[in-house]
Design a protein around this motif. Structure first.
Motif, mmCIF file in Angstrom:
data_model
loop_
_atom_site.group_PDB
_atom_site.id
_atom_site.type_symbol
_atom_site.label_atom_id
_atom_site.label_comp_id
_atom_site.label_asym_id
_atom_site.label_seq_id
_atom_site.Cartn_x
_atom_site.Cartn_y
_atom_site.Cartn_z
ATOM 1 N N MET A 108 -6.806 11.212 0.189
ATOM 2 C CA MET A 108 -8.200 11.528 -0.080
ATOM 3 C C MET A 108 -8.659 12.795 0.635
ATOM 4 O O MET A 108 -9.559 13.476 0.161
ATOM 5 C CB MET A 108 -9.099 10.355 0.319
ATOM 6 C CG MET A 108 -9.179 10.114 1.806
ATOM 7 S SD MET A 108 -10.247 8.700 2.237
ATOM 8 C CE MET A 108 -11.811 9.156 1.526
ATOM 9 N N TYR A 109 -8.041 13.137 1.755
ATOM 10 C CA TYR A 109 -8.468 14.315 2.517
ATOM 11 C C TYR A 109 -8.185 15.610 1.760
ATOM 12 O O TYR A 109 -9.113 16.402 1.532
ATOM 13 C CB TYR A 109 -7.814 14.313 3.896
ATOM 14 C CG TYR A 109 -8.369 13.261 4.828
ATOM 15 C CD1 TYR A 109 -9.449 13.540 5.665
ATOM 16 C CD2 TYR A 109 -7.837 11.989 4.867
ATOM 17 C CE1 TYR A 109 -9.972 12.580 6.515
ATOM 18 C CE2 TYR A 109 -8.358 11.014 5.719
ATOM 19 C CZ TYR A 109 -9.423 11.319 6.538
ATOM 20 O OH TYR A 109 -9.945 10.356 7.375
ATOM 21 N N ALA A 112 -10.393 15.745 -1.426
ATOM 22 C CA ALA A 112 -11.797 16.075 -1.175
ATOM 23 C C ALA A 112 -11.968 17.561 -0.881
ATOM 24 O O ALA A 112 -12.901 18.208 -1.383
ATOM 25 C CB ALA A 112 -12.325 15.243 -0.012
ATOM 26 N N TYR A 196 -9.508 5.237 -2.796
ATOM 27 C CA TYR A 196 -9.733 6.280 -1.782
ATOM 28 C C TYR A 196 -9.621 7.672 -2.407
ATOM 29 O O TYR A 196 -10.416 8.558 -2.106
ATOM 30 C CB TYR A 196 -8.722 6.139 -0.639
ATOM 31 C CG TYR A 196 -9.214 5.309 0.522
ATOM 32 C CD1 TYR A 196 -10.290 5.722 1.296
ATOM 33 C CD2 TYR A 196 -8.599 4.109 0.855
ATOM 34 C CE1 TYR A 196 -10.735 4.961 2.360
ATOM 35 C CE2 TYR A 196 -9.046 3.337 1.919
ATOM 36 C CZ TYR A 196 -10.112 3.770 2.673
ATOM 37 O OH TYR A 196 -10.568 3.009 3.733
ATOM 38 N N ALA A 197 -8.624 7.878 -3.248
ATOM 39 C CA ALA A 197 -8.447 9.183 -3.881
ATOM 40 C C ALA A 197 -9.650 9.535 -4.759
ATOM 41 O O ALA A 197 -10.147 10.671 -4.740
ATOM 42 C CB ALA A 197 -7.170 9.195 -4.708
ATOM 43 N N GLY A 200 -12.627 10.409 -2.612
ATOM 44 C CA GLY A 200 -12.490 11.766 -2.087
ATOM 45 C C GLY A 200 -12.842 12.819 -3.117
ATOM 46 O O GLY A 200 -13.505 13.811 -2.805
ATOM 47 N N VAL A 225 -15.310 12.383 4.045
ATOM 48 C CA VAL A 225 -14.228 11.414 3.841
ATOM 49 C C VAL A 225 -13.709 10.886 5.170
ATOM 50 O O VAL A 225 -13.257 9.736 5.255
ATOM 51 C CB VAL A 225 -13.074 12.024 3.006
ATOM 52 C CG1 VAL A 225 -13.540 12.332 1.598
ATOM 53 C CG2 VAL A 225 -12.491 13.252 3.662
ATOM 54 N N HIS A 229 -13.557 6.948 5.769
ATOM 55 C CA HIS A 229 -12.275 6.336 6.113
ATOM 56 C C HIS A 229 -12.351 5.607 7.448
ATOM 57 O O HIS A 229 -11.843 4.488 7.590
ATOM 58 C CB HIS A 229 -11.191 7.414 6.141
ATOM 59 C CG HIS A 229 -9.816 6.883 6.402
ATOM 60 N ND1 HIS A 229 -9.249 6.892 7.650
ATOM 61 C CD2 HIS A 229 -8.900 6.309 5.578
ATOM 62 C CE1 HIS A 229 -8.038 6.367 7.589
ATOM 63 N NE2 HIS A 229 -7.807 5.996 6.346
#
Length: 315
Positions: A108-109, A112, A196-197, A200, A225, A229
């Motif tokens: 996700m990081y 995003a 999560y993806a 993001g 994010v 998280h």
């Protein structure tokens, strides 16, 4: 009497191609794929590497587990088995699984950052988006396609990697490395990874629309994010009711259980009564579904806010 002569070209006769014209991709979806083809190639290459690595992990899994024996089946203390696994499993195998789990957990990081900087922020900053809006493409349709195309690709790729990761981790007989409650193992083993993806992507797009500059949007998306998280990682085990036991049962837990709290309190006869609270492994899927629902709700709210902001600016 004059004669009429027809002039014909001296070269070979030109023939028009017969049959249907060759298909050439066009439209906004194709434009998004072409504009962000570097990210598309990187995502495809990463998936290919991940699939090849996880298949290899599955192949070497039984040999890596040989020294563990029947620990999973005979020992009720998950921590003891975890120590044995870490010290006896093949280092290449455990390293490969750890890297796959980390990649899925923290996907996700970069998603995003990319969504905030390249997908939305850079196009607003450079004026590319405004140019598209003058060519019979409404701002709402532009944003919808911008979100839908990467969302489909992220969902498909992550949904492929998650079962492959679980398949590689379960090679042989039972879990090889890490308990189900380990943060990286937990996220990489279920639908939470996909959620999560997508969260993001939505938060990054919203940051890009709010700030309209690539670098500030990337920084804001990264911060958003990170907070999301960290919060969910901290409250994860409280998202579903726990099990509480007392007496002798507080000394022996089901296999794979995560003990959250334990203690002793005096009983009526003056003796100390033991108690413990834990999450059994059977709660894995309820926890996954609740956390996925929360993440998708955050993603949905971010998308709604993005469309509302775009409509307010261009109404």
């Amino acid at each position: 009497m004059s004669t009429l002569t027809s002039h014909r070209p001296s070269g070979p006769a030109q023939r028009r191609p017969s049959g249907p014209a060759p298909y050439r991709p066009s439209g906004l979806t194709w434009a998004v794929l072409r504009l962000h083809r570097t990210a598309l190639y990187a995502w495809g290459a990463a998936l290919l590497v991940a699939v090849a690595a996880l298949i290899w992990m599955h192949v070497i899994g039984p040999d890596a587990r040989a020294a563990v024996g029947d620990c999973d089946a005979s020992d009720s203390f998950a921590g003891d088995c975890g120590i044995i696994r870490e010290t006896t499993a093949d280092k290449i195998y455990t390293y490969g699984l750890d890297q796959a789990a980390i990649a899925l957990t923290y996907l996700m990081y970069p998603v995003a950052v990319w969504a905030g900087a390249a997908l939305i922020g850079r196009e607003l900053e450079s004026g590319t988006a405004q140019l598209a809006w003058t060519q019979s493409v409404t701002p709402a349709r532009w944003l919808a396609v911008k979100l839908a195309v990467p969302a489909v690709l992220l969902t498909a790729g992550t949904a492929l990697a998650v079962p492959l990761s679980e398949w590689a981790r379960d090679a042989g007989n039972g879990k090889l490395v890490g308990g189900w409650f380990n943060s990286n193992v937990y996220v990489s083993s279920g639908p939470v990874a996909v959620a999560y993806a997508l969260a993001g992507l939505a938060l990054g797009a919203l940051a890009g629309l709010v700030l309209r500059k690539a670098l500030p949007a990337a920084a804001a998306a990264l911060a958003a994010v990170y907070v999301l998280h960290s919060v969910l990682d901290g409250i994860r085990m409280s998202l579903w009711p726990t099990e509480t036991v007392s007496g002798q049962a507080a000394l022996h837990f089901p296999h794979g259980a995560l003990v959250l709290e334990r203690g002793a309190e005096p009983s009526a006869d003056g003796r100390s009564g033991l108690w413990a609270t834990y999450q059994p492994e059977s709660h894995f899927w309820p926890l996954q579904l609740v956390e996925s629902g929360l993440l998708l709700a955050v993603a949905g709210l971010a998308v709604v806010a993005a469309f509302a902001l775009l409509r307010r600016r261009h109404s």
